[in-house]
Write a protein that holds these residues in place. Sequence first.
Motif, PDB file in Angstrom:
ATOM      1  N   GLY A 152       0.063  19.579   2.639  1.00  0.00           N
ATOM      2  CA  GLY A 152      -0.451  19.094   3.911  1.00  0.00           C
ATOM      3  C   GLY A 152      -1.457  17.969   3.787  1.00  0.00           C
ATOM      4  O   GLY A 152      -1.771  17.302   4.779  1.00  0.00           O
ATOM      5  N   ASP A 153      -1.958  17.721   2.570  1.00  0.00           N
ATOM      6  CA  ASP A 153      -2.939  16.653   2.370  1.00  0.00           C
ATOM      7  C   ASP A 153      -2.255  15.296   2.199  1.00  0.00           C
ATOM      8  O   ASP A 153      -1.106  15.212   1.752  1.00  0.00           O
ATOM      9  N   THR A 154      -3.004  14.255   2.530  1.00  0.00           N
ATOM     10  CA  THR A 154      -2.524  12.882   2.406  1.00  0.00           C
ATOM     11  C   THR A 154      -3.534  12.073   1.597  1.00  0.00           C
ATOM     12  O   THR A 154      -4.738  12.290   1.711  1.00  0.00           O
ATOM     13  N   PHE A 155      -3.038  11.155   0.783  1.00  0.00           N
ATOM     14  CA  PHE A 155      -3.901  10.287  -0.014  1.00  0.00           C
ATOM     15  C   PHE A 155      -3.301   8.885   0.019  1.00  0.00           C
ATOM     16  O   PHE A 155      -2.074   8.734   0.017  1.00  0.00           O
ATOM     17  N   VAL A 156      -4.153   7.860   0.059  1.00  0.00           N
ATOM     18  CA  VAL A 156      -3.642   6.490   0.083  1.00  0.00           C
ATOM     19  C   VAL A 156      -4.063   5.738  -1.176  1.00  0.00           C
ATOM     20  O   VAL A 156      -5.156   5.967  -1.714  1.00  0.00           O
ATOM     21  N   PHE A 157      -3.169   4.855  -1.625  1.00  0.00           N
ATOM     22  CA  PHE A 157      -3.408   4.012  -2.795  1.00  0.00           C
ATOM     23  C   PHE A 157      -3.335   2.552  -2.344  1.00  0.00           C
ATOM     24  O   PHE A 157      -2.268   2.087  -1.925  1.00  0.00           O
ATOM     25  N   PRO A 158      -4.448   1.806  -2.423  1.00  0.00           N
ATOM     26  CA  PRO A 158      -4.423   0.407  -2.003  1.00  0.00           C
ATOM     27  C   PRO A 158      -3.489  -0.441  -2.864  1.00  0.00           C
ATOM     28  O   PRO A 158      -3.293  -0.175  -4.053  1.00  0.00           O
ATOM     29  N   GLN A 159      -2.950  -1.448  -2.245  1.00  0.00           N
ATOM     30  CA  GLN A 159      -1.971  -2.329  -2.877  1.00  0.00           C
ATOM     31  C   GLN A 159      -2.463  -2.902  -4.197  1.00  0.00           C
ATOM     32  O   GLN A 159      -3.591  -3.380  -4.316  1.00  0.00           O
ATOM     33  N   ASN A 215       0.693  16.701 -11.891  1.00  0.00           N
ATOM     34  CA  ASN A 215       0.786  18.117 -11.525  1.00  0.00           C
ATOM     35  C   ASN A 215       0.190  18.934 -12.666  1.00  0.00           C
ATOM     36  O   ASN A 215       0.872  19.270 -13.635  1.00  0.00           O
ATOM     37  N   ASP A 216      -1.102  19.241 -12.555  1.00  0.00           N
ATOM     38  CA  ASP A 216      -1.771  20.021 -13.599  1.00  0.00           C
ATOM     39  C   ASP A 216      -1.907  21.487 -13.187  1.00  0.00           C
ATOM     40  O   ASP A 216      -2.871  22.165 -13.541  1.00  0.00           O
ATOM     41  N   HIS A 217      -0.896  21.965 -12.454  1.00  0.00           N
ATOM     42  CA  HIS A 217      -0.862  23.363 -12.014  1.00  0.00           C
ATOM     43  C   HIS A 217       0.412  24.032 -12.547  1.00  0.00           C
ATOM     44  O   HIS A 217       1.243  23.384 -13.188  1.00  0.00           O
ATOM     45  N   LYS A 218       0.577  25.302 -12.241  1.00  0.00           N
ATOM     46  CA  LYS A 218       1.676  26.082 -12.818  1.00  0.00           C
ATOM     47  C   LYS A 218       2.908  26.166 -11.929  1.00  0.00           C
ATOM     48  O   LYS A 218       3.871  26.850 -12.268  1.00  0.00           O
ATOM     49  N   THR A 219       2.879  25.516 -10.785  1.00  0.00           N
ATOM     50  CA  THR A 219       4.024  25.548  -9.877  1.00  0.00           C
ATOM     51  C   THR A 219       4.546  24.140  -9.626  1.00  0.00           C
ATOM     52  O   THR A 219       3.826  23.145  -9.795  1.00  0.00           O
ATOM     53  N   HIS A 220       5.805  24.066  -9.218  1.00  0.00           N
ATOM     54  CA  HIS A 220       6.441  22.789  -8.896  1.00  0.00           C
ATOM     55  C   HIS A 220       5.689  22.118  -7.744  1.00  0.00           C
ATOM     56  O   HIS A 220       5.197  22.781  -6.843  1.00  0.00           O
ATOM     57  N   ALA A 221       5.624  20.810  -7.773  1.00  0.00           N
ATOM     58  CA  ALA A 221       4.992  20.048  -6.702  1.00  0.00           C
ATOM     59  C   ALA A 221       5.992  19.051  -6.117  1.00  0.00           C
ATOM     60  O   ALA A 221       6.806  18.473  -6.833  1.00  0.00           O
ATOM     61  N   LEU A 222       5.896  18.880  -4.813  1.00  0.00           N
ATOM     62  CA  LEU A 222       6.780  17.965  -4.093  1.00  0.00           C
ATOM     63  C   LEU A 222       5.934  17.120  -3.149  1.00  0.00           C
ATOM     64  O   LEU A 222       5.072  17.637  -2.440  1.00  0.00           O
ATOM     65  N   ALA A 223       6.185  15.822  -3.149  1.00  0.00           N
ATOM     66  CA  ALA A 223       5.454  14.924  -2.255  1.00  0.00           C
ATOM     67  C   ALA A 223       6.381  13.802  -1.788  1.00  0.00           C
ATOM     68  O   ALA A 223       7.372  13.478  -2.453  1.00  0.00           O
ATOM     69  N   LEU A 224       6.044  13.241  -0.642  1.00  0.00           N
ATOM     70  CA  LEU A 224       6.726  12.052  -0.139  1.00  0.00           C
ATOM     71  C   LEU A 224       5.731  10.906  -0.118  1.00  0.00           C
ATOM     72  O   LEU A 224       4.553  11.094   0.204  1.00  0.00           O
ATOM     73  N   ALA A 225       6.208   9.719  -0.470  1.00  0.00           N
ATOM     74  CA  ALA A 225       5.365   8.528  -0.439  1.00  0.00           C
ATOM     75  C   ALA A 225       6.017   7.480   0.459  1.00  0.00           C
ATOM     76  O   ALA A 225       7.246   7.345   0.486  1.00  0.00           O
ATOM     77  N   PHE A 226       5.175   6.762   1.189  1.00  0.00           N
ATOM     78  CA  PHE A 226       5.664   5.724   2.098  1.00  0.00           C
ATOM     79  C   PHE A 226       4.908   4.424   1.837  1.00  0.00           C
ATOM     80  O   PHE A 226       3.708   4.430   1.529  1.00  0.00           O
ATOM     81  N   PHE A 227       5.631   3.299   1.965  1.00  0.00           N
ATOM     82  CA  PHE A 227       5.078   1.983   1.677  1.00  0.00           C
ATOM     83  C   PHE A 227       5.220   1.067   2.889  1.00  0.00           C
ATOM     84  O   PHE A 227       6.194   1.192   3.646  1.00  0.00           O
ATOM     85  N   ASN A 242       0.856  -1.179   0.000  1.00  0.00           N
ATOM     86  CA  ASN A 242       0.000   0.000   0.000  1.00  0.00           C
ATOM     87  C   ASN A 242       0.894   1.233   0.000  1.00  0.00           C
ATOM     88  O   ASN A 242       2.050   1.181   0.434  1.00  0.00           O
ATOM     89  N   GLU A 243       0.359   2.359  -0.458  1.00  0.00           N
ATOM     90  CA  GLU A 243       1.139   3.598  -0.532  1.00  0.00           C
ATOM     91  C   GLU A 243       0.384   4.740   0.149  1.00  0.00           C
ATOM     92  O   GLU A 243      -0.829   4.880  -0.034  1.00  0.00           O
ATOM     93  N   MET A 244       1.104   5.532   0.921  1.00  0.00           N
ATOM     94  CA  MET A 244       0.550   6.750   1.501  1.00  0.00           C
ATOM     95  C   MET A 244       1.352   7.942   0.983  1.00  0.00           C
ATOM     96  O   MET A 244       2.569   7.984   1.128  1.00  0.00           O
ATOM     97  N   LEU A 245       0.662   8.890   0.349  1.00  0.00           N
ATOM     98  CA  LEU A 245       1.305  10.050  -0.273  1.00  0.00           C
ATOM     99  C   LEU A 245       1.007  11.295   0.555  1.00  0.00           C
ATOM    100  O   LEU A 245      -0.147  11.536   0.930  1.00  0.00           O
TER     101      LEU A 245
END
Length: 212
Positions: free
Chosen positions: A139-146, A154-166, A109-112
């Motif tokens: 500050g938001d979190t989203f999970v992706f089931p295994q 990234n459909d916006h005009k600024t750079h995006a950065l995220a961390l994902a954990f498994f 599973n993944e948590m972003l």
Amino acid sequence: MLHIILFLTLSLLFSPPAKATVQDFCVADLTAPETPSGYHCKDPKKVTANDFAYSGLGVAGNTSNIISASVSPAFVSQFPALNGLGLSGLRLDLAPGGVIPLHTHPGANEMLVVLHGKLTVGFISSASNVPYVKSIKKGDTFVFPQGLLHFQLNDHKTHALALAFFNSPFPGLQILDFALFANNLASALVEKTTFLDDAQVKKLKAALGGTN
């Protein structure tokens, strides 16, 4: 007889417990071969606090590529202290328009967690092919089931950065586009199994490095 029983009871209560050996950690010895259960442990006498720290996720990735995105992993091979702990992580950098295409992690599973910018993310259920899509911000979190197909965009005009954990040291990865068009599977077979025409298949194979 009673005094004998009392003596034995008190002896059991106050006798020192048998010494049990607890292995607190197993920092990977990357110089030794990897085994099905992970790496061999580094000699505990040679382990220091530095082994439990990793700065790789603080370094921005290069987004100058076909997907305008970068993935910087923190797996055992980069962060040996994760050996045996059943977890791993990575950093995602996405330039404007950047995308991590539809892909799966068969083993985890993944948590972003979004640290900067905004992302549109989602996954597709396997039972009914229902898409679950949401725009998330800092500050938001989203999970992706295994095992489910999912993406980050990234459909916006600024750079995006995220961390994902498994929840696994070996989440696995298969990117749908590369699985279809970055190999030597015959174009005719790809066309039959995807309902795409010959020109489109050959265009995608040329872009992603496939042949045949």
